[in-house]
Design an enzyme around this catalytic site. Structure first.
Site, short mmCIF file in Angstrom:
data_model
loop_
_atom_site.label_atom_id
_atom_site.label_comp_id
_atom_site.label_asym_id
_atom_site.label_seq_id
_atom_site.Cartn_x
_atom_site.Cartn_y
_atom_site.Cartn_z
N ASP A 23 -0.55 10.70 -4.73
CA ASP A 23 0.57 11.41 -4.08
C ASP A 23 0.76 12.68 -4.92
O ASP A 23 -0.18 13.09 -5.61
CB ASP A 23 1.83 10.52 -4.05
CG ASP A 23 2.93 11.10 -3.17
OD1 ASP A 23 2.80 11.08 -1.95
OD2 ASP A 23 3.95 11.60 -3.72
N LYS A 62 0.86 -1.19 0.00
CA LYS A 62 0.00 0.00 0.00
C LYS A 62 0.89 1.23 0.00
O LYS A 62 1.83 1.33 0.80
CB LYS A 62 -0.87 -0.01 1.27
CG LYS A 62 -1.83 1.13 1.37
CD LYS A 62 -3.20 0.74 0.82
CE LYS A 62 -4.06 1.95 0.52
NZ LYS A 62 -3.80 2.56 -0.81
N LYS A 91 5.35 1.98 -3.15
CA LYS A 91 5.24 3.32 -3.75
C LYS A 91 5.41 3.15 -5.25
O LYS A 91 6.02 2.17 -5.70
CB LYS A 91 6.33 4.25 -3.21
CG LYS A 91 5.99 5.72 -3.32
CD LYS A 91 5.04 6.19 -2.25
CE LYS A 91 4.54 7.59 -2.54
NZ LYS A 91 3.73 8.12 -1.43
P1 NDP Z 1 0.15 17.91 -4.26
O1 NDP Z 1 0.66 17.56 -5.61
O2 NDP Z 1 -1.30 18.03 -4.03
O3 NDP Z 1 0.84 19.27 -3.76
C1 NDP Z 1 2.21 19.42 -3.68
C2 NDP Z 1 2.53 20.86 -3.33
O4 NDP Z 1 3.92 20.98 -3.11
C3 NDP Z 1 2.17 21.82 -4.46
O5 NDP Z 1 1.80 23.04 -3.89
C4 NDP Z 1 3.48 21.94 -5.24
O6 NDP Z 1 3.62 23.18 -5.91
C5 NDP Z 1 4.49 21.83 -4.11
N1 NDP Z 1 5.73 21.20 -4.58
C6 NDP Z 1 5.88 19.97 -5.09
N2 NDP Z 1 7.16 19.74 -5.41
C7 NDP Z 1 7.83 20.87 -5.09
C8 NDP Z 1 9.17 21.25 -5.15
N3 NDP Z 1 10.11 20.44 -5.64
N4 NDP Z 1 9.50 22.50 -4.71
C9 NDP Z 1 8.57 23.34 -4.21
N5 NDP Z 1 7.27 23.01 -4.11
C10 NDP Z 1 6.91 21.81 -4.53
O7 NDP Z 1 0.80 16.81 -3.28
P2 NDP Z 1 0.30 16.36 -1.83
O8 NDP Z 1 -0.20 17.52 -1.08
O9 NDP Z 1 -0.55 15.17 -2.00
O10 NDP Z 1 1.68 15.84 -1.20
C11 NDP Z 1 2.57 16.72 -0.52
C12 NDP Z 1 3.54 15.90 0.31
O11 NDP Z 1 2.80 15.09 1.26
C13 NDP Z 1 4.41 14.90 -0.45
O12 NDP Z 1 5.65 14.79 0.21
C14 NDP Z 1 3.64 13.60 -0.33
O13 NDP Z 1 4.47 12.47 -0.49
C15 NDP Z 1 3.15 13.72 1.11
N6 NDP Z 1 1.99 12.90 1.46
C16 NDP Z 1 0.81 13.00 0.77
C17 NDP Z 1 -0.28 12.24 1.16
C18 NDP Z 1 -1.62 12.41 0.53
O14 NDP Z 1 -2.59 11.81 1.06
N7 NDP Z 1 -1.78 13.20 -0.52
C19 NDP Z 1 -0.16 11.22 2.23
C20 NDP Z 1 1.11 11.26 2.93
C21 NDP Z 1 2.14 12.04 2.51
P3 NDP Z 1 2.83 23.49 -7.29
O15 NDP Z 1 1.42 23.84 -6.87
O16 NDP Z 1 3.56 24.64 -7.89
O17 NDP Z 1 2.88 22.24 -8.09
#
Ligand code: NDP
Length: 462
Positions: free
Chosen positions: A177, A101, A137
């Site tokens: 993700d 998962k 993953k």
């Molecule tokens: P989203 O794609 O919804 O959002 C990611 C956000 O982070 C966006 O605002 C994006 O900017 C920004 N971002 C991504 N990469 C970069 C970078 N290299 N530099 C600066 N900003 C960046 O992703 P999630 O919110 O789902 O995930 C965010 C984090 O949480 C990740 O690490 C993910 O692995 C973790 N996570 C997510 C879960 C989930 O349920 N969604 C569960 C557990 C962990 P922009 O808008 O410009 O693209």
């Protein structure tokens, strides 16, 4: 609990040698994986060396190697009728506790090393939830940004044409993700159904009409806040009510962290995206942000057009070696965007400005040096694998609902989520105390998760 003949320094030295042997045989792209591995192995070193079963059963080697790495070609056609090729991956890391998962990430930075880091973290995170789920993953170097809906659909269907061979409700259940939200999950699920003619719960994070769970979208962000409340209470710190909170990111995790912070009366004043940072001293306008990021997929620059009193700081103006968002005074910080987004300089600045709590919403957002700074200064520090486990916990609830064809109410899922996050906090605080590192939630989480998985691996043999 510590073996009296072994000092922590000895334990760390031995573990470091072990890690470096592994590192030598791999390429640079795996650095981020070894960063995650080293952190876990340092935490569990005293347990590992005090209990000879772990060495006898070669648990480090067995846990550090995924069960399998599936790598495949994804061919699709863009709107100009040009054929495009991307690489797809599914890393099935460990299924000791349940079906594989973990999420799918679509981002140009995706490679085997990044997914190994995320998959490895996922094993222990999933173990902490106490739910029957293993770790995995996957994803692709495909970038959904700038692509039309039709192109995203064509990529997702091509991706699923290969992935469907390796997943199943009792085998491997991916979720979303970075870059994979409900739109992508819908396209993936639709293609799976067409290929297999089955309506199995093979993906979580599905929209409600496709068998998704209420509160899955909100789960990670809400869980981050529930965990923080429990951690602050355990450590006898003031609650978040009325406190300034800095959040990074503007995606699923960040915006639902902000939503829950607003609900409990905290004041979230920041968010970021890949181009810049917003600081709105009155508290950010969540409705505007949701429309901007979820509906229009726009840039945060637009926020100051609607709210000229807010400040927009583009990446080009970030402090050298740091990120603007962590240089704004706050009581609690919530890094929710991506790995290594909070550096040592940022950590020092947060502490100098009186921050008492940092909770990781993203996976491994703090660099090792930043994390060490927080731990040395004994502020409350909630590591990702514990604090952001709410998403996968509700994914597991979605699997239960799919298997029983029953739908739980939002309130029921939310209540179960809150209890899960409180239990995780309690478990890791208790373990940290038991192993002589009271208040260290990093060691507490790593030891708790490792023990759960390793003990099953030992019991089940090779
Ligand atoms: P989203 O794609 O919804 O959002 C990611 C956000 O982070 C966006 O605002 C994006 O900017 C920004 N971002 C991504 N990469 C970069 C970078 N290299 N530099 C600066 N900003 C960046 O992703 P999630 O919110 O789902 O995930 C965010 C984090 O949480 C990740 O690490 C993910 O692995 C973790 N996570 C997510 C879960 C989930 O349920 N969604 C569960 C557990 C962990 P922009 O808008 O410009 O693209």
């Amino acid at each position: 609990m510590l073996n009296e003949n072994i000092t922590i320094e000895d334990a760390h030295k031995k573990i470091k040698e072990e890690v470096h042997k592994l590192v030598e045989s791999h390429r640079i792209e795996h650095d981020v994986f070894y960063q995650a591995l080293e952190e876990v192995l340092f935490s569990i070193a005293p347990l590992y060396l005090a209990d000879e079963r772990y060495a006898k059963h070669n648990i480090i080697r067995r846990l550090a190697n995924p069960d399998r790495i599936i790598k495949f070609k994804v061919e699709w056609m863009n709107d100009k009728n040009e054929i495009r090729v991307n690489t797809g991956y599914r890393i099935q890391f460990n299924n000791s506790l349940g079906p594989y998962k973990g999420g799918l990430r679509f981002h140009p930075s995706v490679n085997e090393g990044v997914l190994k880091f995320l998959g490895f973290e996922q094993i222990l995170k999933n173990a902490l939830t106490g739910l029957p789920i293993g770790g995995a993953k996957g994803g692709s170097d495909f970038d959904p940004k700038g692509k039309s809906d039709f192109e995203v659909m064509k990529f997702c269907t091509a991706f699923m044409r290969e992935l469907h061979k390796y997943i199943g409700p009792r085998m491997d259940v991916p979720a979303g993700d970075i870059g994979v939200g409900s739109r992508e999950i819908s396209y993936l699920f639709g293609e799976y159904k067409k290929i297999t003619s089955t309506f199995d719960g093979i993906l979580t994070g599905k929209p409600l009409f496709s068998g998704g769970s209420l509160a899955r979208t909100e789960a990670t962000g809400y869980g981050v806040v529930y965990f923080t409340e429990a951690m602050l209470e355990t450590e006898n710190k003031e609650s978040l009510e009325g406190k300034i909170c800095n959040v990074s990111g503007a995606g699923n995790v960040a915006l639902h962290t902000i939503e829950k912070l607003l609900q409990i009366g905290a004041i979230p004043v920041t968010c970021t995206d890949s181009k810049g940072t917003i600081y709105d001293a009155r508290g950010v306008d969540l409705e505007f942000l949701k429309d901007l990021k979820f509906n229009r997929r726009g840039s945060l620059e637009e926020y100051v057009v609607k709210h000229p009193e807010a400040i927009y700081i583009p990446v080009s103006e970030y402090p050298e070696g740091g990120h603007a968002v962590w240089h704004i005074e706050c009581y609690a910080a919530f890094p929710c965007s991506t790995q290594n987004e909070l550096t040592k300089i940022d950590a020092d600045t947060l502490l100098a400005n009186g921050c008492v709590s940092v909770t990781e919403g993203a996976n491994m957002p703090s660099t090792p040096e930043a994390m060490a700074t927080f731990l040395e200064n004994k502020i409350c520090f909630g590591p990702a694998k514990a604090a952001n486990a709410g998403g996968v916990a509700v994914s597991s609830f979605e699997m239960s609902q799919n298997a029983s064809m029953i739908k739980w109410s939002f309130e029921e899922v939310d209540a179960r989520l809150k209890t899960t996050m409180q239990n995780i906090c309690k478990d890791i605080a208790t373990t940290a105390k038991e192993y002589g590192v009271e208040g260290n939630y990093v060691d507490g989480a790593n030891i708790t998760g490792f023990k759960k998985v390793a003990d099953v691996m030992i019991a089940e043999g090779i």
